[in-house]
Design a protein around this motif. Structure first.
Motif, mmCIF file in Angstrom:
data_model
loop_
_atom_site.group_PDB
_atom_site.id
_atom_site.type_symbol
_atom_site.label_atom_id
_atom_site.label_comp_id
_atom_site.label_asym_id
_atom_site.label_seq_id
_atom_site.Cartn_x
_atom_site.Cartn_y
_atom_site.Cartn_z
ATOM 1 N N UNK A 238 0.842 -1.206 0.000
ATOM 2 C CA UNK A 238 0.000 0.000 0.000
ATOM 3 C C UNK A 238 0.873 1.252 0.000
ATOM 4 N N UNK A 239 1.970 1.212 0.756
ATOM 5 C CA UNK A 239 2.882 2.362 0.800
ATOM 6 C C UNK A 239 3.548 2.578 -0.554
ATOM 7 N N UNK A 240 3.941 1.495 -1.199
ATOM 8 C CA UNK A 240 4.557 1.609 -2.525
ATOM 9 C C UNK A 240 3.579 2.240 -3.510
ATOM 10 N N UNK A 241 2.314 1.880 -3.383
ATOM 11 C CA UNK A 241 1.272 2.409 -4.274
ATOM 12 C C UNK A 241 0.758 3.773 -3.820
ATOM 13 N N UNK A 242 1.274 4.259 -2.677
ATOM 14 C CA UNK A 242 0.817 5.518 -2.075
ATOM 15 C C UNK A 242 -0.684 5.487 -1.804
ATOM 16 N N UNK A 243 -1.146 4.336 -1.398
ATOM 17 C CA UNK A 243 -2.539 4.133 -1.008
ATOM 18 C C UNK A 243 -2.625 4.357 0.498
ATOM 19 N N UNK A 244 -2.608 5.616 0.891
ATOM 20 C CA UNK A 244 -2.492 5.969 2.315
ATOM 21 C C UNK A 244 -3.647 5.455 3.173
ATOM 22 N N UNK A 245 -4.894 5.476 2.738
ATOM 23 C CA UNK A 245 -5.973 4.951 3.589
ATOM 24 C C UNK A 245 -5.779 3.484 3.974
ATOM 25 N N UNK A 246 -5.130 2.708 3.126
ATOM 26 C CA UNK A 246 -4.950 1.281 3.398
ATOM 27 C C UNK A 246 -3.853 1.006 4.418
ATOM 28 N N UNK A 247 -3.147 2.047 4.844
ATOM 29 C CA UNK A 247 -2.085 1.863 5.834
ATOM 30 C C UNK A 247 -2.610 2.044 7.261
ATOM 31 N N UNK A 248 -3.815 2.564 7.399
ATOM 32 C CA UNK A 248 -4.412 2.716 8.726
ATOM 33 C C UNK A 248 -4.495 1.346 9.408
ATOM 34 N N UNK A 249 -3.936 1.257 10.602
ATOM 35 C CA UNK A 249 -3.910 -0.005 11.332
ATOM 36 C C UNK A 249 -2.540 -0.647 11.399
ATOM 37 N N UNK A 250 -1.607 -0.164 10.572
ATOM 38 C CA UNK A 250 -0.261 -0.761 10.544
ATOM 39 C C UNK A 250 0.445 -0.601 11.888
ATOM 40 N N UNK A 251 0.304 0.539 12.506
ATOM 41 C CA UNK A 251 0.940 0.796 13.811
ATOM 42 C C UNK A 251 0.452 -0.196 14.863
ATOM 43 N N UNK A 252 -0.862 -0.392 14.910
ATOM 44 C CA UNK A 252 -1.439 -1.314 15.890
ATOM 45 C C UNK A 252 -0.973 -2.745 15.633
ATOM 46 N N UNK A 253 -1.001 -3.166 14.382
ATOM 47 C CA UNK A 253 -0.634 -4.540 14.045
ATOM 48 C C UNK A 253 0.828 -4.847 14.331
ATOM 49 N N UNK A 254 1.706 -3.882 14.078
ATOM 50 C CA UNK A 254 3.132 -4.164 14.183
ATOM 51 C C UNK A 254 3.758 -3.763 15.512
ATOM 52 N N UNK A 255 3.189 -2.789 16.203
ATOM 53 C CA UNK A 255 3.762 -2.341 17.473
ATOM 54 C C UNK A 255 2.964 -2.807 18.692
ATOM 55 N N UNK A 256 1.678 -3.004 18.535
ATOM 56 C CA UNK A 256 0.828 -3.206 19.705
ATOM 57 C C UNK A 256 0.175 -4.582 19.774
ATOM 58 N N UNK A 257 0.565 -5.503 18.895
ATOM 59 C CA UNK A 257 0.002 -6.852 18.953
ATOM 60 C C UNK A 257 1.102 -7.883 19.173
#
Length: 257
Positions: A238-257
């Motif tokens: 999603x980041x490569x495609x600059x699809x910013x809305x699809x990145x919502x949740x990445x912080x929770x999944x990678x840092x908080x789970x």
């Protein structure tokens, strides 16, 4: 107004797109602010992109070589030299709203990653790993950098130079491994720090290790976290495609789970 520093460090040319998302969305998060962008010059594509971005956005370009190529050294130097309210971030943030008005009541504010189970040890596979809570380095608002740096120096003096905030430390005892992560850990800074509010968190997200996503991917697979590895690559794509809305949740999944 905040002085803003962005540290860009990517493993390879193919990882540059996911390691410069802070630059790509910076105008949304910090409109009107002229940042200093620190380039570790890890690869030619990274340097080319960062130089051009600074030129296009009237930003200050700072190239780091030799010992100062290390992103942790750069981070430390920014803290040491700062005298005004300062924001330090890695290159893998994604901004959705203006963060200039972030309220900081204590010395600094960031994402508090709570204490929990750490990465299992290959040397002591039967030991339980306990990881202390710490503040994510990917985005910190430092209101009192002078006071913060003075405390770091006091800690180094107190522990005869063995206190190194940018290196993790471990204590092995009675079937447990106690890990103190690098950076600003909660037990050391709990009276001088505060965590981001829900409102703060709604304004940005981050792709953990975006500029080095191949390393993160390998670590997840090696630990048997294949489902999370797949989810992680969805965020990377999603980041490569600059699809910013699809990145919502990445912080929770990678840092908080």
């Amino acid at each position: 107004m905040w002085n803003v520093h962005i540290v860009i460090d990517t493993n390879s040319a193919s990882e540059v797109p996911t390691g410069v998302t802070s630059l790509k969305t910076f105008a949304t998060g910090f409109p009107g602010i002229k940042p200093t962008v620190h380039d570790t010059a890890r690869n030619g594509e990274q340097t080319r992109y960062v130089k051009q971005w600074c030129l296009d956005n009237d930003a200050v370009y700072s190239r780091h070589l030799g010992a100062f190529k290390n992103s942790d050294v750069i981070y430390s130097e920014i803290m040491r030299r700062s005298t005004q309210p300062t924001v330090i971030m890695w290159g893998d943030c994604v901004f959705y709203q203006d963060m200039r008005g972030t309220v900081v009541n204590k010395w600094f504010k960031g994402l508090l990653i709570p204490a929990g189970e750490g990465t299992p040890s290959t040397v002591f596979p039967d030991y339980k790993v306990v990881k202390e809570g710490y503040y994510g380095e990917h985005l910190l608002f430092i209101k009192e950098p002078v006071k913060g740096w003075a405390k770091i120096q006091s800690l180094i003096e107190e522990f005869d130079s063995f206190y190194r905030p940018w290196s993790p430390s471990y204590v092995i005892r009675d079937g447990y491994i106690y890990e103190e992560p690098k950076g600003l850990t909660y037990p050391v800074w709990k009276t001088e720090s505060e965590t981001f509010s829900a409102d703060d968190l709604s304004k940005y997200d981050t792709i953990k290790g975006g500029g080095k996503y191949t390393v993160i991917q390998k670590e997840l697979i090696a630990r048997g976290q294949t489902a999370l590895a797949t989810t992680y690559m969805n965020y990377v794509n999603a980041a490569i495609a600059e699809d910013w809305p699809s990145i919502v949740g990445a912080r929770t999944d990678l840092y908080l789970t």
